[in-house]
Design a protein around this motif. Structure first.
Motif, PDB file in Angstrom:
ATOM      1  N   MET A 149       0.829  -1.196   0.000  1.00  0.00           N
ATOM      2  CA  MET A 149       0.000   0.000   0.000  1.00  0.00           C
ATOM      3  C   MET A 149       0.868   1.253   0.000  1.00  0.00           C
ATOM      4  N   ALA A 150       1.925   1.251   0.813  1.00  0.00           N
ATOM      5  CA  ALA A 150       2.841   2.392   0.841  1.00  0.00           C
ATOM      6  C   ALA A 150       3.526   2.565  -0.510  1.00  0.00           C
ATOM      7  N   LEU A 151       3.898   1.453  -1.142  1.00  0.00           N
ATOM      8  CA  LEU A 151       4.528   1.511  -2.455  1.00  0.00           C
ATOM      9  C   LEU A 151       3.574   2.104  -3.487  1.00  0.00           C
ATOM     10  N   THR A 152       2.311   1.694  -3.437  1.00  0.00           N
ATOM     11  CA  THR A 152       1.320   2.212  -4.377  1.00  0.00           C
ATOM     12  C   THR A 152       1.087   3.701  -4.165  1.00  0.00           C
ATOM     13  N   TYR A 153       0.945   4.120  -2.914  1.00  0.00           N
ATOM     14  CA  TYR A 153       0.726   5.533  -2.621  1.00  0.00           C
ATOM     15  C   TYR A 153       1.913   6.373  -3.073  1.00  0.00           C
ATOM     16  N   SER A 154       3.108   5.861  -2.866  1.00  0.00           N
ATOM     17  CA  SER A 154       4.304   6.607  -3.254  1.00  0.00           C
ATOM     18  C   SER A 154       4.386   6.758  -4.767  1.00  0.00           C
ATOM     19  N   LEU A 155       4.100   5.694  -5.502  1.00  0.00           N
ATOM     20  CA  LEU A 155       4.161   5.754  -6.958  1.00  0.00           C
ATOM     21  C   LEU A 155       3.109   6.696  -7.531  1.00  0.00           C
ATOM     22  N   ASP A 156       1.932   6.735  -6.916  1.00  0.00           N
ATOM     23  CA  ASP A 156       0.817   7.514  -7.452  1.00  0.00           C
ATOM     24  C   ASP A 156       0.775   8.952  -6.957  1.00  0.00           C
ATOM     25  N   ASP A 157       1.537   9.265  -5.926  1.00  0.00           N
ATOM     26  CA  ASP A 157       1.393  10.589  -5.317  1.00  0.00           C
ATOM     27  C   ASP A 157       1.840  11.695  -6.259  1.00  0.00           C
ATOM     28  N   PHE A 158       1.027  12.735  -6.319  1.00  0.00           N
ATOM     29  CA  PHE A 158       1.379  13.913  -7.113  1.00  0.00           C
ATOM     30  C   PHE A 158       1.401  15.188  -6.273  1.00  0.00           C
ATOM     31  N   ALA A 159       0.329  15.414  -5.507  1.00  0.00           N
ATOM     32  CA  ALA A 159       0.157  16.699  -4.822  1.00  0.00           C
ATOM     33  C   ALA A 159       1.310  17.003  -3.872  1.00  0.00           C
TER      34      ALA A 159
END
Length: 273
Positions: free
Chosen positions: A199-209
């Motif tokens: 989940m942390a990996l997914t959030y990190s890859l997708d984060d923009f703001a």
């Protein structure tokens, strides 16, 4: 009879509602993926199948460096935040007073419920005040900060499912505190640890703001690069890049689902007499 028909009608409407929701969510993404194979070079007419735009993505050296930066940040931040999140979940789980535990959980959830724009601006102000140069370090620290609460939320339920008699039995057999942690607790919560990592990996890859605020000159991630290119004009290489990122995210979600499914089977097996 009427009750059965009504129940079937209710299920039918529920299914239609779910289908409509998924169509609204995924139609723009599928539209983007569809035109990533368009030989015409625009998103206004499909002129034939081509892999030209994917080849353009893989031939762009600068973009490949940005991809590498993105994955390095994601892997490092996920690993560090997983370790910190496990420690945090263990600490919260050991708190006996309900009010104190609820207070700690509320503090943990602040970075999750707060808007990303507020979090990003706060980190930018913090890094400016302490004199930290914006770049790899600032992005890494920011991603760790918003990933730790996610890991805590993934690990804490597994700790709550664990039977306290397991720890008591290990201590009665002479196990030290470290042995109890490494031989009993960590193996039991391992599915939650892996789920938190993914989940942390997914959030990190997708984060923009958040990343948009804390990234500096000479350093960028995929989400920020896609945004920058999209502002310059429509290019189907953006479609190809976004498609690859979307497919990789799907793989991570599938991995998270499989881990949760395996965790459920282990829990059911342990609950059987």
């Amino acid at each position: 009879m009427n009750a059965r028909a009504k129940g079937r009608g209710g299920w039918s409407w529920a299914n239609l509602y779910l289908i409509a929701v998924f169509v609204i969510l995924y139609a723009p993404i599928l539209y983007l993926v569809y035109y990533s194979f368009n030989a015409g070079g625009t998103m206004h007419g499909y002129d034939g199948f081509t892999l030209e735009w994917y080849g353009e993505v893989f031939s762009d050296t600068r973009l490949l460096i940005i991809v590498l930066n993105t994955f390095v940040i994601a892997l490092f931040s996920s690993a560090i935040s997983t370790a910190l999140g496990v420690v945090g979940a263990l600490a919260i789980h050991k708190v006996r007073r309900l009010q104190a535990k609820n207070a700690l959980l509320s503090l943990n959830n602040v970075l999750i419920v707060n808007p990303d724009v507020v979090i990003g601006a706060s980190f930018l102000i913090l890094f400016t005040m302490i004199g930290l140069k914006l770049g790899f370090g600032s992005v890494l620290v920011s991603h760790i900060a918003f990933s730790v609460p996610i890991v805590v939320l993934m690990v804490l339920p597994k700790l709550q499912e664990m039977n306290a008699t397991l720890i008591d039995a290990a201590r009665d057999l002479g196990a030290s505190g470290w042995q109890v942690l490494s031989k009993v607790v960590l193996p039991f919560i391992k599915p939650g640890i892996f789920a938190g990592f993914f989940m942390a990996l997914t959030y990190s890859l997708d984060d923009f703001a958040v990343t948009f605020f804390v990234t500096g000159n000479g350093f960028s991630t995929l989400s920020v690069e896609i945004y920058s290119r999209a502002r310059q004009g429509v290019s189907l290489s953006i479609n190809a890049l976004s498609t690859l990122l979307f497919l990789f995210t799907i793989l991570l979600v599938i991995g998270y689902y499989l881990i949760n499914r395996r965790s459920g089977k282990i829990t059911e097996a342990g609950a059987r007499p």
